[in-house]
Each structure stands twice: as structure tokens, then as C-alpha cells.
Design an enzyme around this catalytic site. Structure first.
Site: not given
Ligand SMILES: NC(=[NH2+])NCCC[C@H](N)C(=O)O
Ligand SMILES: [Mn+2]
Ligand SMILES: [Mn+2]
Length: 300
Positions: A100, A123, A127, A140, A272
């Protein structure tokens, strides 16, 4: 209206820990994307995959708390340039991730073509982390914050040192895993978020009606950034940060058809999809279905 579509593969993988998300663009192609567009009589140019060097040390920089910053910056600069080329040709950008973090590049490329660009961020996550709040150092999980102008300057300054979208033009749908810092960020910036609780109570149809009506009144373009982990992992197991309790395949598909029918979308990205974590390309097939729905595929 969506003729011609410009398809861009954006295989960044090093903004998160699970290798294989760089195979996402081809997995979605192999799930029959081109054929679906053909059946809809939508013309397209597939520009293939951007040649991204996914070579980071994977170490967290003690100063910034970020992993693989330089490489993620480079990859996203390449994506921004490619998106600009597609826009200049008058094509509808369809970007296939990749993790992402690629949304940093896509929005950096898109923003200058609009006065008020809207974003739907579908989502399980928000993020909205920064180096200070991130529990992981994975970029991401920071890409929406970067697009709102908050984060490491190397990231926020890609194709112009400014906000790529405004918080009031941003809607998050499907969130069910929000970190503490992200919670504060949402409150401070007043971002509209439909969590799974809201979706369950109002129903996906009403949520989408509200979101569409809200955006229609204020923006001159809408970018859909769809993280496949937004969908319940029962349907999309092939992704690195699964979170239980998401919208079903059907609810998501309906939401996408509603976006098509409202004629609001001006660009789409799906991110993703990780074939190495998948079950017989099931997740890429769902991604292809979802994309087809945003382009108007109907059962009847
Ligand atoms: N695009 C994604 N799948 N993001 C997941 C982020 C998970 C978690 N909030 C982090 O910042 O590490
Ligand atoms: Mn995401
Ligand atoms: Mn996500």
C-alpha cells in the site's frame, strides 16, 4: 467515460515484511483482468510492471524509525511519473500493487490534475502512522498520512512538497485495526471514517450512499485506493496483514458497483495481493472481480 484505461503494475514490496506482494500485478492479470475489460468493451493499454528495485536492508533506521526509506521513495517517484504519463494521455489510471505504500506514488502523480481530489481508502487499516507512531516501521502503514502531508519529508515531497489530498476530501471505509497514534490523527484532522461498526449498523449500502453524496458535493475527482485486506480474510487470504471481521465479498462488490453507477471514480488502485500467501490465486480473483465491478460489470 473510462475509455481508455491505462494499466500500471506497481510492484513495491519492501514497505512491508512479506515478500511476494510484488507478484500481485501479474496475479491480478492472470485472474483475467484483460478479458473482463474486453467484455465490457473498455479499451486499455497495459504498460506492464514498473521496474522497481526492491532492495532494502530491512533495518529500521534508528533516527526515522522507518524501514527501507530510500528505496520506497525511489519506487514511488517512478510510480508518480508513470501515473502522470497515463493522465497526460487522457487515460483512466488503473494501478495494481504492490504494497500500500504505492498510494504515495499514485496520489503524487494524480493530484496536480485536480483542484479537489477525493480519496476513498477501503482498508482494514487507516495507514495513518508516522515514524513516531508506527508500531512496525513499515511504510505501507503510513501512506495515507504521507498523502495528507504528514510524515518523512522525502516521502511527502515526491512530485511537489505539499498535501496530495485534503483531510476533508478523504474517506476511510472498512477500518477495524487502528493504532493509538492513528486514532489521534483521525480526530485532529477530522477525517471521515466508516469503521466496521458503522458499516454493520448502517449497512454497506447506506454507508456508500453517504460517502458518494458527500464526495459528489465537494470534489472534482475520486481515487479509489482499495487494500484487499479491507475485505474479510475469508475471501482474501492472500495478503500480509489480515484482520478478521471485514465486509464480505458481496458487500464489497456491491459497494464497488455503487461507485461505478454513481460515476464518481477517476482512478482505481488495488493493493496488497500477495500470491505467496494465497490459496490458488483466490485473492487475485476477488481483486479482478472487484475491479470489474468498478468498471461496470453486472450480473444481468
Ligand atoms: N497497508 C497495510 N496493509 N497496512 C497495515 C498497517 C499495519 C499497522 N497499522 C502498521 O502500521 O504497521
Ligand atoms: Mn492499507
Ligand atoms: Mn490494510
Amino acid at each position: 467515460m473510462k475509455n481508455n484505461v491505462g494499466i500500471i503494475g506497481a510492484p513495491i514490496t519492501i514497505a512491508q515484511p512479506n515478500l511476494g506482494v510484488d507478484f500481485g500485478p501479474n496475479a491480478i492479470r492472470y485472474a483475467g483482468l484483460a478479458k473482463r475489460l474486453d467484455q465490457l468493451n473498455i479499451t486499455y493499454n497495459d504498460y506492464g510492471n514498473i521496474n522497481i528495485k526492491n532492495e532494502g536492508s530491512d533495518k529500521q533506521d534508528p533516527k526515522t524509525n522507518l524501514k527501507n526509506l530510500d528505496e520506497v521513495v525511489k519506487g514511488n517517484q517512478q510510480i508518480a511519473e508513470e501515473v502522470k504519463l497515463v493522465k497526460k494521455k487522457g487515460e483512466f489510471p488503473l494501478i495494481l500493487g504492490g504494497d500500500h505504500s504505492i498510494a504515495i506514488g499514485t496520489l503524487a502523480g494524480l493530484y496536480e490534475f485536480y483542484d479537489q481530489l477525493g480519496v476513498i481508502w477501503f482498508d482494514a487499516h487507516a495507514d495513518l502512522n508516522t515514524g513516531e507512531t508506527s508500531p512496525s516501521g513499515n511504510i505501507h502503514g503510513m501512506s495515507l498520512a504521507v498523502n495528507l502531508g504528514v510524515g518523512d519529508e522525502q516521502l511527502t515531497s515526491i512530485n511537489g512538497n505539499q498535501k496530495k489530498v485534503k483531510p476533508e476530501n478523504t474517506i476511510i471505509i472498512g477500518a477495524r485495526s487502528i493504532d493509538d497514534g492513528e486514532r489521534d490523527f483521525i480526530k485532529e484532522q477530522g477525517i471521515k471514517v466508516y469503521t466496521m461498526y458503522d458499516i454493520e449498523r448502517k449497512g454497506m449500502e447506506n454507508v456508500m450512499k453517504e460517502a458518494i453524496q458527500y464526495l459528489k458535493g465537494r470534489v472534482d475527482g475520486v481515487h479509489l485506493s482499495l487494500d484487499v485486506d479491507g475485505i474479510d480474510p475469508l475471501h482474501t487470504p492472500g495478503t500480509g496483514t489480515r484482520v478478521v471481521g471485514g465486509p464480505s465479498y458481496r458487500e464489497t462488490h456491491m459497494a464497488m458497483s455503487m461507485l461505478h453507477d454513481a460515476e464518481v471514480l477517476t482512478s482505481v488502485e488495488v493493493v496488497e495481493v500477495n500470491p505467496l500467501l494465497d490459496d490458488q490465486n483466490k485473492t487475485a480473483e476477488v481483486a479482478a472481480d472487484i475491479i470489474a465491478a468498478t468498471f461496470g460489470e453486472k450480473y444481468l
